[in-house]
Structure formats: C-alpha cells, structure tokens
Design a protein around this motif. Structure first.
Motif, PDB file in Angstrom:
ATOM      1  N   GLN A  93      -1.093   4.641  -1.886  1.00 37.19           N
ATOM      2  CA  GLN A  93      -2.543   4.534  -1.883  1.00 37.19           C
ATOM      3  C   GLN A  93      -3.014   4.295  -0.456  1.00 37.19           C
ATOM      4  O   GLN A  93      -2.225   4.045   0.437  1.00 37.19           O
ATOM      5  N   ILE A 118       0.845  -1.205   0.000  1.00 38.10           N
ATOM      6  CA  ILE A 118       0.000   0.000   0.000  1.00 38.10           C
ATOM      7  C   ILE A 118       0.878   1.252   0.000  1.00 38.10           C
ATOM      8  O   ILE A 118       0.657   2.188  -0.768  1.00 38.10           O
ATOM      9  N   PHE A 159      -5.387   1.895  -0.047  1.00 36.21           N
ATOM     10  CA  PHE A 159      -6.064   0.608  -0.204  1.00 36.21           C
ATOM     11  C   PHE A 159      -5.239  -0.286  -1.122  1.00 36.21           C
ATOM     12  O   PHE A 159      -4.294   0.169  -1.761  1.00 36.21           O
ATOM     13  N   LEU A 160      -5.625  -1.543  -1.180  1.00 33.37           N
ATOM     14  CA  LEU A 160      -5.078  -2.489  -2.157  1.00 33.37           C
ATOM     15  C   LEU A 160      -6.198  -2.901  -3.098  1.00 33.37           C
ATOM     16  O   LEU A 160      -7.314  -3.157  -2.656  1.00 33.37           O
ATOM     17  N   GLU A 161      -5.888  -2.959  -4.369  1.00 32.21           N
ATOM     18  CA  GLU A 161      -6.870  -3.469  -5.314  1.00 32.21           C
ATOM     19  C   GLU A 161      -7.092  -4.948  -5.012  1.00 32.21           C
ATOM     20  O   GLU A 161      -6.213  -5.618  -4.463  1.00 32.21           O
ATOM     21  N   PRO A 162      -8.237  -5.487  -5.393  1.00 31.79           N
ATOM     22  CA  PRO A 162      -8.457  -6.920  -5.202  1.00 31.79           C
ATOM     23  C   PRO A 162      -7.380  -7.720  -5.937  1.00 31.79           C
ATOM     24  O   PRO A 162      -7.045  -7.425  -7.080  1.00 31.79           O
ATOM     25  N   LEU A 163      -6.834  -8.669  -5.247  1.00 35.25           N
ATOM     26  CA  LEU A 163      -5.803  -9.537  -5.801  1.00 35.25           C
ATOM     27  C   LEU A 163      -6.260 -10.974  -5.653  1.00 35.25           C
ATOM     28  O   LEU A 163      -7.250 -11.261  -4.991  1.00 35.25           O
ATOM     29  N   ARG A 194       2.701   1.984  -3.298  1.00 31.86           N
ATOM     30  CA  ARG A 194       1.797   2.493  -4.338  1.00 31.86           C
ATOM     31  C   ARG A 194       1.238   3.872  -3.987  1.00 31.86           C
ATOM     32  O   ARG A 194       0.491   4.446  -4.769  1.00 31.86           O
TER      33      ARG A 194
END
Length: 88
Positions: free
Chosen positions: A56, A51, A58-62, A54
């Motif tokens: 950000q 996180i 949040f984390l994108e769905p992985l 990046r």
C-alpha cells in the motif's frame, strides 16, 4: 508544570533484536505513581516495512504508537517523559 520521570521500563517480550526496525510493548512505572502503564513503541522503519508488506501507499489508522528512532530503554524513557506532564 513539571515532568514526571520513569521509574522502570520493561519489555513485554524480549528486547527487540533489531532496534532500528521493530515494534514492542513496554510496561512503565512512574516515579510518582506505582501504577503500571502499557505503551506500544515503534520505529519509522517498522511503519515503512508495514506499508511495504501490505503493498500500500499508506497505513490505516491504528491505535497510538510512541515513535522512536531506536528501541532502547533510554530512548523510550525519554520519549515517554517528554509526553507525560503533571500540573503542580
């Protein structure tokens, strides 16, 4: 229902240097099944580092990870065994 035990566990690459902040691919063979299964394991610290890198919040769905406190064979085996349940 009974739990299945892990017969063997090997890291795809070398075992992680930092067991508290990292990720790794592991291959697992179960006691009742000679097939080899692949899992990706990670630590909460590695997710937080991702996180931050990046920049950000949040984390994108992985794809699914098994999240463990430390990347040691014993902890990883216990985590996998906790989720693999067979019907009698």
């Amino acid at each position: 229902m009974k739990t299945t035990t892990v017969k063997s566990l090997t890291f795809m690459d070398e075992e992680p240097i930092n067991i508290y902040d990292g990720s790794g691919d592991v291959f697992v063979t179960l006691e009742d099944d000679e097939s080899e299964y692949w899992f990706e394991v990670t630590t909460p610290e590695a997710l937080a580092s991702n996180i931050n890198q990046r920049k950000q919040k949040f984390l994108e769905p992985l794809y699914p990870f098994i999240i463990v406190q430390e990347l040691t064979p014993d902890v990883i085996k216990k985590a996998i065994e906790a989720f693999i349940i067979e019907e009698e």
